[in-house]
Design a protein around this motif. Structure first.
Motif, PDB file in Angstrom:
ATOM      1  N   ALA A  13      90.071 -15.257-147.990  1.00 50.74           N
ATOM      2  CA  ALA A  13      91.203 -15.263-148.954  1.00 50.74           C
ATOM      3  C   ALA A  13      90.414 -13.364-150.498  1.00 50.74           C
ATOM      4  O   ALA A  13      91.444 -13.069-150.270  1.00 50.74           O
ATOM      5  CB  ALA A  13      90.960 -16.078-150.308  1.00 50.74           C
ATOM      6  N   LEU A  14      89.138 -13.047-149.966  1.00 53.40           N
ATOM      7  CA  LEU A  14      89.484 -11.698-150.175  1.00 53.40           C
ATOM      8  C   LEU A  14      89.551 -10.700-149.885  1.00 53.40           C
ATOM      9  O   LEU A  14      90.121 -10.140-149.422  1.00 53.40           O
ATOM     10  CB  LEU A  14      87.696 -11.599-149.984  1.00 53.40           C
ATOM     11  N   LEU A  15      89.718 -10.247-147.881  1.00 59.25           N
ATOM     12  CA  LEU A  15      89.996  -9.058-147.105  1.00 59.25           C
ATOM     13  C   LEU A  15      92.199  -9.895-147.035  1.00 59.25           C
ATOM     14  O   LEU A  15      92.897  -8.501-147.236  1.00 59.25           O
ATOM     15  CB  LEU A  15      90.340 -10.754-145.646  1.00 59.25           C
ATOM     16  N   ALA A  16      92.294 -11.088-147.765  1.00 64.76           N
ATOM     17  CA  ALA A  16      93.756 -10.751-147.580  1.00 64.76           C
ATOM     18  C   ALA A  16      93.716  -9.984-149.919  1.00 64.76           C
ATOM     19  O   ALA A  16      95.278  -8.954-149.636  1.00 64.76           O
ATOM     20  CB  ALA A  16      95.115 -12.038-148.433  1.00 64.76           C
ATOM     21  N   LEU A  17      93.871  -9.792-150.249  1.00 61.29           N
ATOM     22  CA  LEU A  17      93.650  -9.747-151.364  1.00 61.29           C
ATOM     23  C   LEU A  17      93.041  -8.061-151.699  1.00 61.29           C
ATOM     24  O   LEU A  17      94.045  -6.960-151.487  1.00 61.29           O
ATOM     25  CB  LEU A  17      92.572  -9.490-152.251  1.00 61.29           C
ATOM     26  N   ARG A  49      93.207 -22.668-159.606  1.00 65.71           N
ATOM     27  CA  ARG A  49      93.398 -24.210-158.322  1.00 65.71           C
ATOM     28  C   ARG A  49      94.202 -23.581-156.966  1.00 65.71           C
ATOM     29  O   ARG A  49      93.615 -24.046-155.652  1.00 65.71           O
ATOM     30  CB  ARG A  49      94.306 -24.946-158.746  1.00 65.71           C
ATOM     31  N   ASP A  50      94.683 -22.291-157.021  1.00 64.52           N
ATOM     32  CA  ASP A  50      95.234 -22.097-155.703  1.00 64.52           C
ATOM     33  C   ASP A  50      95.298 -20.848-155.068  1.00 64.52           C
ATOM     34  O   ASP A  50      95.337 -20.613-154.303  1.00 64.52           O
ATOM     35  CB  ASP A  50      96.975 -20.857-156.542  1.00 64.52           C
ATOM     36  N   GLY A  51      93.803 -20.430-155.425  1.00 62.39           N
ATOM     37  CA  GLY A  51      92.400 -19.506-154.895  1.00 62.39           C
ATOM     38  C   GLY A  51      91.872 -18.311-155.557  1.00 62.39           C
ATOM     39  O   GLY A  51      92.167 -18.676-156.918  1.00 62.39           O
ATOM     40  N   ILE A  52      91.942 -17.106-154.832  1.00 65.19           N
ATOM     41  CA  ILE A  52      90.998 -16.125-155.539  1.00 65.19           C
ATOM     42  C   ILE A  52      92.567 -15.397-155.682  1.00 65.19           C
ATOM     43  O   ILE A  52      92.785 -14.945-154.803  1.00 65.19           O
ATOM     44  CB  ILE A  52      90.215 -15.098-154.443  1.00 65.19           C
ATOM     45  N   VAL A  53      92.280 -14.640-157.207  1.00 61.35           N
ATOM     46  CA  VAL A  53      93.197 -14.091-158.116  1.00 61.35           C
ATOM     47  C   VAL A  53      92.199 -13.181-158.710  1.00 61.35           C
ATOM     48  O   VAL A  53      93.375 -11.529-158.565  1.00 61.35           O
ATOM     49  CB  VAL A  53      93.947 -14.593-158.983  1.00 61.35           C
ATOM     50  N   ALA A  54      91.187 -12.738-158.253  1.00 63.34           N
ATOM     51  CA  ALA A  54      91.027 -11.062-158.404  1.00 63.34           C
ATOM     52  C   ALA A  54      88.739 -10.957-157.559  1.00 63.34           C
ATOM     53  O   ALA A  54      88.706 -12.092-157.526  1.00 63.34           O
ATOM     54  CB  ALA A  54      90.712 -10.727-159.575  1.00 63.34           C
ATOM     55  N   TYR A  55      88.254 -10.149-157.594  1.00 62.22           N
ATOM     56  CA  TYR A  55      86.936 -10.106-157.256  1.00 62.22           C
ATOM     57  C   TYR A  55      86.621  -8.011-157.886  1.00 62.22           C
ATOM     58  O   TYR A  55      87.266  -7.589-158.145  1.00 62.22           O
ATOM     59  CB  TYR A  55      86.317  -9.803-156.009  1.00 62.22           C
ATOM     60  N   LEU A  56      85.414  -8.576-157.808  1.00 62.73           N
ATOM     61  CA  LEU A  56      84.480  -7.461-158.484  1.00 62.73           C
ATOM     62  C   LEU A  56      83.431  -7.322-156.706  1.00 62.73           C
ATOM     63  O   LEU A  56      82.853  -8.286-156.884  1.00 62.73           O
ATOM     64  CB  LEU A  56      84.665  -7.320-159.826  1.00 62.73           C
ATOM     65  N   LEU A  57      82.889  -6.251-156.539  1.00 60.48           N
ATOM     66  CA  LEU A  57      81.764  -5.401-156.197  1.00 60.48           C
ATOM     67  C   LEU A  57      80.732  -4.575-156.482  1.00 60.48           C
ATOM     68  O   LEU A  57      80.685  -3.837-157.045  1.00 60.48           O
ATOM     69  CB  LEU A  57      81.900  -4.756-154.251  1.00 60.48           C
ATOM     70  N   LEU A  58      79.236  -5.467-156.996  1.00 58.24           N
ATOM     71  CA  LEU A  58      78.536  -5.031-157.857  1.00 58.24           C
ATOM     72  C   LEU A  58      77.487  -4.481-156.520  1.00 58.24           C
ATOM     73  O   LEU A  58      76.870  -5.353-155.754  1.00 58.24           O
ATOM     74  CB  LEU A  58      77.860  -5.392-159.256  1.00 58.24           C
ATOM     75  N   ARG A  59      76.874  -3.113-156.975  1.00 59.10           N
ATOM     76  CA  ARG A  59      75.319  -2.989-156.351  1.00 59.10           C
ATOM     77  C   ARG A  59      74.847  -2.653-157.269  1.00 59.10           C
ATOM     78  O   ARG A  59      74.863  -1.430-158.197  1.00 59.10           O
ATOM     79  CB  ARG A  59      75.721  -1.515-154.930  1.00 59.10           C
TER      80      ARG A  59
END
Length: 146
Positions: A13-17, A49-59
């Motif tokens: 899902a993250l790759l699709a996003l 319920r439908d899946g991942i709709v957003a993300y954030l990568l923090l270092r």
């Protein structure tokens, strides 16, 4: 909508996003998988319920007390709901808990919506980054004291 840490099962899902949100400078499956296990990385997602709709990568900081938002993406269908704001606030909180004094990021100069979000949260421009992105687009480096 629930914010949570990403899991291995979220990789597809993250790759699709990534493909939906970015034409270039995309994170790879390896980048995302490494972020799941790296001790100074936090990969946060907004899930429905439908899946991942957003993300954030923090270092998180190793020594300099500066954390970095490496990437943030919101699905087209989920934009305008405040998800980016919620993810950035969560990143700021996590960075501060980890001992960071400042949070930095790069943003495309042409991305006015993102620039407005960061300005509202108190980020200031440190410098311009000519031809920063792989497609030649100009960037800006922003920072906020935590």
């Amino acid at each position: 909508m629930k914010l949570r840490s990403a899991r291995t099962g979220d990789l597809d899902a993250l790759l699709a996003l990534e493909r939906e949100c970015f034409r270039s400078d995309r994170l790879t499956r390896v980048d995302l998988a490494n972020a799941l296990v790296h001790p100074r990385a936090r990969l946060m997602v907004a899930a429905t319920r439908d899946g991942i709709v957003a993300y954030l990568l923090l270092r998180l900081p190793a020594t300099r007390r500066i954390a970095r938002i490496e990437s943030i993406g919101v699905a087209m269908t989920a934009r305008g709901r405040g998800l980016a704001t919620r993810l950035v606030a969560a990143a700021e909180h996590a960075a501060k808990r980890a001992g960071a004094e400042r949070l930095r990021l790069e943003v495309r100069r042409a991305n006015l919506a993102a620039r407005m979000l960061y300005a509202k949260r108190g980020y200031r421009q440190l410098r311009e980054l000519p031809h920063y992105y792989a497609d030649g687009a100009h960037g800006l480096r922003l920072e906020r004291r935590l």
